[in-house]
Design a protein around this motif. Structure first.
Motif: not given
Length: 184
Positions: A74-84, A126-132, A136-140
């Protein structure tokens, strides 16, 4: 798993060897996750190091050793999203959503192709939304909140990502067929 439990408990006591063992155990997988968001190994390495630093500084927040891998992810994903979001100009376009893009066709072909190759070519939005959504099994609604976009934009970007993958796979397949024809 016993090593994970022992190293987790020691790392909570700021034991550097245990922290190193946890880093060695999870760094490759977490680097791949960060890279799937950034599409740049150097940026992914920076994210990874910062995520582990954050992890070890806040390891007391993680209550159970069994949840550590998920907490770290979760830390890695959140930090990645913040970075992007901070470092990339990502444009989202709200357009009519097409819900019928060959999901079955994509599923069949994904087993035959290198996902890293696909993600390296996929547009960042596209990549960010697709990954999430997929990994990451996130809802819209969650994606919309994370990315500060509308829920409709999240749905639209996922739809476009699926279409982009289908088009990419078709182009790749056609390219292989053309190559095979030339060889004969």
């Amino acid at each position: 798993m016993k090593n994970l439990e022992e190293n987790f408990k020691l790392a909570k006591k700021q034991d550097r060897r245990a922290q190193k063992a946890l880093y060695e155990l999870f760094s490759a997988k977490m680097l791949a996750i960060a890279n799937s968001y950034t599409n740049n190994i150097h940026d992914a390495e920076d994210i990874l190091l910062n995520a582990f630093l954050k992890c070890f500084n806040k390891i007391g927040d993680c209550k159970e050793w069994k949840s550590f891998p998920f907490w770290l992810r979760k830390i890695v994903v959140n930090d990645s999203i913040t970075f992007v979001r901070k470092n990339k100009n990502i444009l989202y376009a709200d357009i009519e959503i097409a819900d019928h893009y060959m999901d079955d066709e994509i599923d069949e072909r994904l087993t035959e192709i290198n996902l890293g190759e696909i993600f390296s070519q996929m547009p960042p939005g596209y990549r960010l939304i697709f990954n999430l959504y997929v990994f990451e099994d996130r809802k819209h609604q969650e994606i919309a909140e994370i990315m500060n976009i509308s829920e409709g934009t999240s749905k639209s970007q996922l739809s476009k990502a699926k279409k982009w993958i289908a088009d990419y796979l078709k182009a790749k397949e056609n390219g292989q067929k053309n190559t095979e024809t030339i060889k004969i």
